[in-house]
Design a protein around this motif. Sequence first.
Motif, mmCIF file in Angstrom:
data_model
loop_
_atom_site.group_PDB
_atom_site.id
_atom_site.type_symbol
_atom_site.label_atom_id
_atom_site.label_comp_id
_atom_site.label_asym_id
_atom_site.label_seq_id
_atom_site.Cartn_x
_atom_site.Cartn_y
_atom_site.Cartn_z
ATOM 1 N N GLU A 1 -7.876 1.186 -10.868
ATOM 2 C CA GLU A 1 -9.202 1.751 -10.912
ATOM 3 C C GLU A 1 -9.496 2.490 -9.764
ATOM 4 O O GLU A 1 -10.289 3.372 -9.694
ATOM 5 N N THR A 2 -8.880 2.217 -8.752
ATOM 6 C CA THR A 2 -8.592 2.996 -7.386
ATOM 7 C C THR A 2 -7.661 4.157 -7.148
ATOM 8 O O THR A 2 -7.806 5.312 -6.655
ATOM 9 N N ILE A 3 -6.401 3.963 -7.857
ATOM 10 C CA ILE A 3 -5.632 4.899 -7.898
ATOM 11 C C ILE A 3 -5.126 5.706 -9.263
ATOM 12 O O ILE A 3 -4.711 4.854 -10.134
ATOM 13 N N GLU B 223 0.385 -6.397 -14.340
ATOM 14 C CA GLU B 223 -0.558 -6.872 -13.436
ATOM 15 C C GLU B 223 -0.859 -6.043 -12.304
ATOM 16 O O GLU B 223 -2.136 -5.872 -11.603
ATOM 17 N N ASN B 224 0.264 -5.666 -11.587
ATOM 18 C CA ASN B 224 0.007 -5.112 -10.023
ATOM 19 C C ASN B 224 -0.619 -3.485 -10.504
ATOM 20 O O ASN B 224 -1.606 -3.103 -9.861
ATOM 21 N N ILE B 225 -0.287 -3.000 -11.612
ATOM 22 C CA ILE B 225 -0.552 -1.514 -11.943
ATOM 23 C C ILE B 225 -2.164 -1.796 -12.616
ATOM 24 O O ILE B 225 -2.993 -1.020 -11.931
ATOM 25 N N HIS C 7 0.823 -1.346 -0.114
ATOM 26 C CA HIS C 7 0.014 -0.171 -0.153
ATOM 27 C C HIS C 7 0.878 1.272 -0.121
ATOM 28 O O HIS C 7 0.307 2.230 0.041
ATOM 29 N N ALA C 8 2.148 1.133 -0.015
ATOM 30 C CA ALA C 8 3.139 2.389 -0.202
ATOM 31 C C ALA C 8 2.976 2.879 -1.530
ATOM 32 O O ALA C 8 4.037 2.892 -2.458
ATOM 33 N N THR C 9 1.913 3.670 -1.963
ATOM 34 C CA THR C 9 1.749 4.127 -3.226
ATOM 35 C C THR C 9 2.792 5.109 -3.651
ATOM 36 O O THR C 9 3.328 5.214 -4.799
ATOM 37 N N VAL C 10 3.018 5.895 -2.794
ATOM 38 C CA VAL C 10 4.063 7.134 -2.999
ATOM 39 C C VAL C 10 5.437 6.348 -3.460
ATOM 40 O O VAL C 10 6.053 6.884 -4.134
ATOM 41 N N ARG C 11 5.927 5.609 -2.504
ATOM 42 C CA ARG C 11 6.918 4.672 -2.926
ATOM 43 C C ARG C 11 7.042 3.954 -4.153
ATOM 44 O O ARG C 11 7.880 4.104 -4.903
#
Length: 897
Positions: free
Chosen positions: A76-78, A69-71, A36-40
Motif C-alpha cells: 500500500e505504501t511502496i 505477508e511482508n509484501i 526498511h531497507a527497501t532497495v536491498r
Amino acid sequence: MASEDYEQKKAKCKPRNPCILIRKLVDLMEHPISEHATVRHLQLLNEFLNASHYAFWLRDITYIIRLYENIVRRLETISAYKRPLECLLYFSAIPPMLTKVSEALEYARDFQEYFSVLGYLILCLHDDDLKKLVLNAIKNLLEPKPPVGYCCVSVECTREAAEKSQLPAIFAQLLQVANDNLYPLLLDVMYLICQISTTVCQKILEENALEYLLQRFEPTWRERNIETRPKNPSSSDTIPHFEDTCTILWKLLRTVDRDKVNVKDPSVFALWSLQYAFRWSNICPGQRVNRNNMSALILKFMTTFPTMGFMESDLADDIAIMAMVAAGCTCRSNVQLLDDNLDFQFKKIIWVCLHFYGQSQIAELIKENEIVKAFTKCLFQEHTTRRDHIERYCQLAKIILKIMPKFLEWSMDMFFSVNGPIKILHIIEGYLIKTYDLQLLEAYIYCLSEMALLNVEDVTIILGENDTVDILIMICQKLLNSPTLSTTHQKILARSFCVLQILCNAGYMSNNEVINICISYLDRVIHPNENDPLIDVRVTACTVHLLWECILATQQLYSTFLKKGGVYVMLDITEKFTFPVKSLSLGVLADVTRKSSCIPYLITWRKCGKKLLPMLMEIFRCKTEKQCDTALKVEMSEEKHNNFWVALCHGQQITFHKTCTSKAELLESCRCRIHAILQALKVKFKERVELANEHYKLYNEKLNTDDDLTMLFAENYLSLKMCEGWLRVSKELQKEGITPVETDNDLLMERVKQIRQWKTYIQYRIELIVKNEKQTEHFHELETYTTLKEARLSDALDGLKDLSYISNCTERMFQMRKKLILSQEVDAVRVKNANFHRTICDLPFTNIYNQRISIQSNIIYEKNEEKIPFSPVSLEYDDLLHSIASQDDLSEYQLEC
C-alpha cells in the motif's frame, strides 16, 4: 596477494541458489534493523525471481508464505513491490517442486497453510488485476495437468491440501463481496473446489454460500432494499453467469445433509431472486432448457428446505400458475407450451413441485386456483392412440394421481362435479377387460385409497354403491394369479385392502370372496413362489387387519374364515412373522376364540414339530432390551377404522394422526392376547377342548419346565398387571410425598398386603415346578440305569456279532459289498503306486526278482536213510503205516523266483 584478492572477490559473489536467497530475503524483511531497507529487499527479490527457473521448491513454502505477508503489508505504501508480486503469483500458478517424494508428506501442513494464504490475498489486495492473478494461480493448481519433466506436487496432494485449508470458507465469503469483474473467475475456481470432495461442499454450505449464489440471480441485488421485491423481468433482460451458478448450486445441494451440516434456509430476499430467475426463464424465448433446469432446481430446494418461505416470496403462487398452464389452463398466464419433449419434462417437474407443498400452503392455493379442475380435465380428456402420446399420458397421469389427493380435502365438491370417483373406478375396472401399465393401475388405486381415507361420508357412499368391493376383489384375484408378486403388485394389494377395510367398516361388505382373497395372499406369503421377491411385512399386516375387520362384521364371514382354514393360517403367520404382525394375528385369534367353534382348529395346529401351547409360550417369554425401545418404532394410528400399514409409496405420508409403539409395547400387546386365548382354552371352553381332544388326540398340555413357568405367568397375567398397577400407585405416592386419606390408605395397604401374599404364592408355585422337574429328571436317570443293568448288553452284542458274521458269510449281498470295498481300496492304492499287495492294501510292496529263499523244515531228515518205495496197493493194516516214511516230509527244497 593475487590469490587472496581472488578469494575475497569469490566470497562477495551473489549466490544463485533460490533456497538461500528466499531465506536471506525473508530474514532481512522481518529483522527490525533491516526492515526498511527497501532497495536491498527489491534487489534480493529480483535475484530470487531470476534464480527460480520453473517454480518454487516445496521445502521453501513457509518462506514463500512469509514473503507474501511482508509484501502485502508494504504494497500500500511502496508501489515498487507490485511488479515482483505479479512475478511471484505467476510462479505460484505452478505446483511446487520436490527434491524427494517424501517432502509431500513432510510439508503437508505448510502446503495447507499456503492455500489459506492465497485465499486471504484475495481479501487483502485492492487491485483487481492482482486478485485475478491469485485466482488464476489457484485455478491452475487445482486443474488436472499432463505430467511435466520436473518432479512437482501431484494434483491429488494439491486438492487434499486445498480441502483441509481455509480456502473453501474464504471463497464462500467472497461470493457475497466479489465485484462483477472477479465473479466469473470466482465461479470457475469455486466449481473446481466443489469437485474436490463432499467435505469441501459442506464447508462452503456452512458459510451460507447458497444464500449468496441465489441473491446474484437478480441484477439489482446490491442496490435493492432487503424488504423490496425485484421488478418483473422482461424478455430483453439477461442473467449473467446463469448456467455456471446453477451448476454450482446443483453440486452443493446434492451434498446437503441436514443432520450433519448447519445449513440455514434461504431468506425471502434470496427467494425473490430465485423467483426473478424463474420468471425470466419462462418468458424469454430460447430459454426452455434453462427453464427446466430452474424448475428442477426449485424442486430440489423444496425437498431440501421444506420450511422455506415459499408462500411469503410468492414463489409458490408462480409454481401453481405454471402447473395450471401445464394442465392446459392459460387464464392467468400468457405462456404457451408445445407438444415436445422439453415441455413434457417441464410439466412433470412443475407438477411434482406441488406434491411438496405444506397443508397451509395448499389451503391458500386452492382458494385462488382451480388446480383440481385443471388436473381432472387433463386426466380424463380424450387422448390420441399414438404410442408416444400414450406413454406421455401414462407418466403424467401417475404424477397427477399422486398429487391430487393432497388437494381433494379442500376441493371435494369440484371433484364430485366432474364425477371423479366414478371415473377413477371405471378406469380401474378397465384393467380387468384390457391390461394396461401396472404402475398406472397402482397410481389409480393410490388415489382411490387416499380419497377413501379422508373419511368423507359422500365418498364412502359413492364407492359402496358402485360395486367397488367386487371390482377390487377381482383386481386382487388377477394379481394373485400372476407368477411373481413384484413390489408394485404388493402396493396395489395393500391399497386395495385398505379401501376394502373402510367399506367393511361402513357396512358394504357381504362378499365371502374377501376372506378367500386374504387367505390366498397369506398362503402365498407363507409358501411363496420361486420367483417372488421379498414380501413386504406391511402388506401382510394390512391383510391381517382387513381379515380382522371382516370376521367381526358378520357371522357368515366368521364361518367362512373357519371353513377356509383361517385359524391355521393365522397361527402360521404368528409363528413366522415379527412382532407387529404377531400382535395383529394374535388379536384376530383372541377375537376368534370368543366362540367355541374355533376350538378344534386351535388344538389340532402343528408346524415343524411345534404345537399351539409351546409356540404361544415362546412368544410370551420373549425379551426386549430397554435401550432399544426408543430405536425400534412402529407407526400406528389412533383413529378407529384406519389402516396404519399403507404408507408404501415413495415420499407419501399418511394424513391421519400417528403415534409410536415400541417393541416392548407390542410385546405387552401380544401377552394380553395370549392370555385371552389361554382363558378360552383352559376356562371358558375347557369341556369343548376335552371333547375335541378325545376325537383328535393331538392336544397335549404337558410342557417342559420353561413352558410351565411361562404358563404360570401367562395364566395369571391379568392379576399380575393389576398388582403392578397398585405397586406403581404406592411408589408414586411415596415419591411425591402424598399421604392419602384414611379410607384410601387402608385400601391401598390392604392391596399391597394381598400383592405380597400373591407374590409368595407365585414363588411357591415356581419352586414346586422346579422341584417336580428335578424329581422327573432323577426318575428318568434311575430308569435309564435300571434299563442298562437289566438289558444283558454283552450277550446281545455277542449275538449281533454272530449274526453279522453269518450274514457276511452266507448272503451274497454282503459278499459283493466286501468285494466292492476291497476293489475300491486296491484301485485307490494303484493310483498312488503300481506295485501293491492284493490282500493287505495298506502294506507297501515291491517285487524282488532272482532271489533264492531257503525254507527250513522242523522235521529232521536223514539223507542216508533207505527209502522204501510206495506200495502199488493200499496197505490193509494200520501198523504197517509206521514202517513207511512220511510223505509229508518237507525236506530242503530250492525255490526260485
